[in-house]
Design a protein around this motif. Sequence first.
Motif, PDB file in Angstrom:
ATOM      1  N   PRO A 328       0.812  -1.215   0.000  1.00 44.17           N
ATOM      2  CA  PRO A 328       0.000   0.000   0.000  1.00 44.17           C
ATOM      3  C   PRO A 328       0.854   1.278   0.000  1.00 44.17           C
ATOM      4  CG  PRO A 328      -0.102  -1.104   2.150  1.00 44.17           C
ATOM      5  CD  PRO A 328       0.678  -1.987   1.251  1.00 44.17           C
ATOM      6  N   PHE A 329       2.153   1.122   0.230  1.00 47.49           N
ATOM      7  CA  PHE A 329       3.011   2.312   0.340  1.00 47.49           C
ATOM      8  C   PHE A 329       4.114   2.283  -0.706  1.00 47.49           C
ATOM      9  CE2 PHE A 329       1.829   0.491   4.453  1.00 47.49           C
ATOM     10  CZ  PHE A 329       0.754   1.324   4.731  1.00 47.49           C
ATOM     11  N   TRP A 417       4.590  -1.627   8.724  1.00 48.56           N
ATOM     12  CA  TRP A 417       3.453  -0.883   8.169  1.00 48.56           C
ATOM     13  C   TRP A 417       2.693  -0.095   9.231  1.00 48.56           C
ATOM     14  CZ3 TRP A 417       0.831  -4.704   4.135  1.00 48.56           C
ATOM     15  CH2 TRP A 417       1.748  -4.897   3.078  1.00 48.56           C
ATOM     16  N   LYS A 418       2.788  -0.595  10.460  1.00 51.23           N
ATOM     17  CA  LYS A 418       2.132   0.064  11.586  1.00 51.23           C
ATOM     18  C   LYS A 418       2.499   1.556  11.664  1.00 51.23           C
ATOM     19  CE  LYS A 418       3.109  -0.724  16.150  1.00 51.23           C
ATOM     20  NZ  LYS A 418       3.637  -1.636  17.173  1.00 51.23           N
ATOM     21  N   ASN A 420       3.074   3.549   9.145  1.00 50.97           N
ATOM     22  CA  ASN A 420       2.920   4.216   7.845  1.00 50.97           C
ATOM     23  C   ASN A 420       2.539   5.687   7.956  1.00 50.97           C
ATOM     24  OD1 ASN A 420      -0.169   4.536   7.284  1.00 50.97           O
ATOM     25  ND2 ASN A 420       0.005   2.452   8.064  1.00 50.97           N
ATOM     26  N   ALA A 421       1.562   5.996   8.793  1.00 51.78           N
ATOM     27  CA  ALA A 421       1.032   7.363   8.796  1.00 51.78           C
ATOM     28  C   ALA A 421       2.123   8.392   9.089  1.00 51.78           C
ATOM     29  CB  ALA A 421      -0.097   7.463   9.814  1.00 51.78           C
TER      30      ALA A 421
HETATM   31  C1  LIG Z   1      -1.366   2.598   8.508  1.00 51.65           C
HETATM   32  O1  LIG Z   1      -1.399   3.302   9.747  1.00 51.65           O
HETATM   33  C2  LIG Z   1      -2.686   3.445  10.283  1.00 51.65           C
HETATM   34  C3  LIG Z   1      -2.621   4.399  11.456  1.00 51.65           C
HETATM   35  O2  LIG Z   1      -1.495   4.177  12.242  1.00 51.65           O
HETATM   36  C4  LIG Z   1      -3.250   2.083  10.642  1.00 51.65           C
HETATM   37  O3  LIG Z   1      -4.532   2.199  11.194  1.00 51.65           O
HETATM   38  C5  LIG Z   1      -3.276   1.222   9.365  1.00 51.65           C
HETATM   39  O4  LIG Z   1      -3.696  -0.088   9.670  1.00 51.65           O
HETATM   40  C6  LIG Z   1      -1.906   1.200   8.704  1.00 51.65           C
HETATM   41  N1  LIG Z   1      -1.987   0.532   7.417  1.00 51.65           N
HETATM   42  C7  LIG Z   1      -1.509  -0.695   7.216  1.00 51.65           C
HETATM   43  C8  LIG Z   1      -1.676  -1.237   5.847  1.00 51.65           C
HETATM   44  O5  LIG Z   1      -0.929  -1.326   8.044  1.00 51.65           O
END
Ligand SMILES: *[C@@H]1O[C@H](CO)[C@@H](O)[C@H](O)[C@H]1NC(C)=O
Length: 437
Positions: A328-329, A417-418, A420-421
């Motif tokens: 996704p990134f 991925w956790k 990502n934001a």
């Molecule tokens: C991206 O980060 C958000 C917020 O921290 C989280 O809820 C989401 O699951 C993450 N996306 C993935 C694909 O792990």
Amino acid sequence: MSKYGGKVAAGTFLFIFVLSFTSYYWKKNTTEYDSRKNKQPKLHDCFHRDQLTGDTITRLKDNYSFIINPYFDNRTRTVIRVISIIHFEKVKGLYCVFCCQNDSDFPIVTAEIDIHADRFGFPYGTADVLCLEPQNCSPKYMSIHPSRDPDFAQLPVFEIKNRHSGEPLLDFTVCISTMFGGFNNVLQFVQSVEMYKILGAQKVVVYKNKCSLLMERVLEHYVSEGMVEIIQWPIDTYLKPSTHWHHSMDPQEIGYYGQIAALNDCIYRNMYRSNYVLLIDTDEIILPLKDADWKSLMERLEGDHPGAGVFLFENHVFRNSVFAATVPFNFSSWRNVPGVNIFQHTFREPNKKGAFNNRKMVVRPEKVVQTSVHSVLKKYEAESVSVSSDVAILHHCRRTERVDVPKEALIQDPVIWKYNASLIANVDRVLHECNCL
Ligand SMILES: *[C@@H]1O[C@H](CO)[C@@H](O)[C@H](O)[C@H]1NC(C)=O
Ligand SMILES: *[C@@H]1O[C@H](CO)[C@@H](O)[C@H](O)[C@H]1NC(C)=O
Ligand SMILES: *[C@@H]1O[C@H](CO)[C@@H](O)[C@H](O)[C@H]1NC(C)=O
Ligand SMILES: *[C@@H]1O[C@H](CO)[C@@H](O)[C@H](O)[C@H]1NC(C)=O
Ligand SMILES: *[C@@H]1O[C@H](CO)[C@@H](O)[C@H](O)[C@H]1NC(C)=O
């Protein structure tokens, strides 16, 4: 050319001649004057200011001893601990030269040379050159010499660091030992530093040998931001560095770009500046699995192990040659930035039960005496804690480590991925600010 023009030319010629002649005399006299004057500004009393070395590595006259930095250390006895690189059998003796009350008070102290146990077969290794501090002296500067009768005017002079130990101002400092070659893994470097920041790092110290121009730009950006401190590490101008950690793998003069000396210097440099020091590489992240950041991770670990000084984190290799099926990134804006995008590599090698694990460390620097890469060699009575991999891991995104493990046996683990934001936004901002896109 007219008659008039000729006169001008001749006049100009004469003028230039006189000018250069007087400027020659003027220069000659002022240089003499300057060299006399230079004798005046002294460092304390015996040394002159221009003897003060600004280099990270200084070769001594014996050609077999290299000085990094002297550090005041009164944790057990009051010594000056000089982090050095030394030929394990050619160096017979070293002497510390101190300058005390006046220029006839310069104690010369025989050094104790303690070569670190982890030399891995190379002729040069990290050493602590230890000198008892002379009584009633509290020197600010010192020199080191291979004999008892130095020529004072030729001695390299070093400033003794760490005499004034205040309360550490920082919580977490990351030591990156030896960035070398044409290092150009820009994207992963930025992602790592931004992860360190998210997790609580206030400083990243980079021992830099060589890197690409783009990487220089990124480093400059971080330096101007106050996040990165660069220590020049020109080890290859003094010794032939190996590209491997063990002599048998690439038999040169010193192991892996002098990494161990850099790590030890980094510990002492940050001893009274930072509560914790992390000894890792740019492709490694100490990743808490139960805590939001390093601060709460360390509170948890120290709660379980009061007084511990060394925390070892299990290495987990995320193969950078294996890509997640859908990521996704995967941003088009990052595609022109050289280097690995850690978001794309979520396949982890299983660790072999019972096999040696290249753990990396978080240490309380004031508890450490000598460090290696995967363990601390000497420390004060403080426990070394092997941190369980369900509390935190060393996330290590790199090429294959276990060649015996086929792709199919890798474990999918998008733990990164956790983040990502926050991570994506921060990486984007840095890449924009340094004009790297
Ligand atoms: C991206 O980060 C958000 C917020 O921290 C989280 O809820 C989401 O699951 C993450 N996306 C993935 C694909 O792990
Ligand atoms: C050290 O090397 C320099 C330059 O190569 C040389 O001039 C000098 O004699 C050497 N010193 C010793 C003690 O071997
Ligand atoms: C070591 O020196 C520092 C600063 O000079 C001083 O504050 C401290 O009390 C000394 N510690 C010991 C154990 O002597
Ligand atoms: C220099 O200092 C030493 C030690 O403090 C003292 O004994 C000596 O008299 C001093 N010499 C001069 C010339 O001041
Ligand atoms: C990322 O996107 C590019 C362009 O859309 C594509 O070629 C590439 O395969 C993607 N990578 C991954 C791992 O999805």
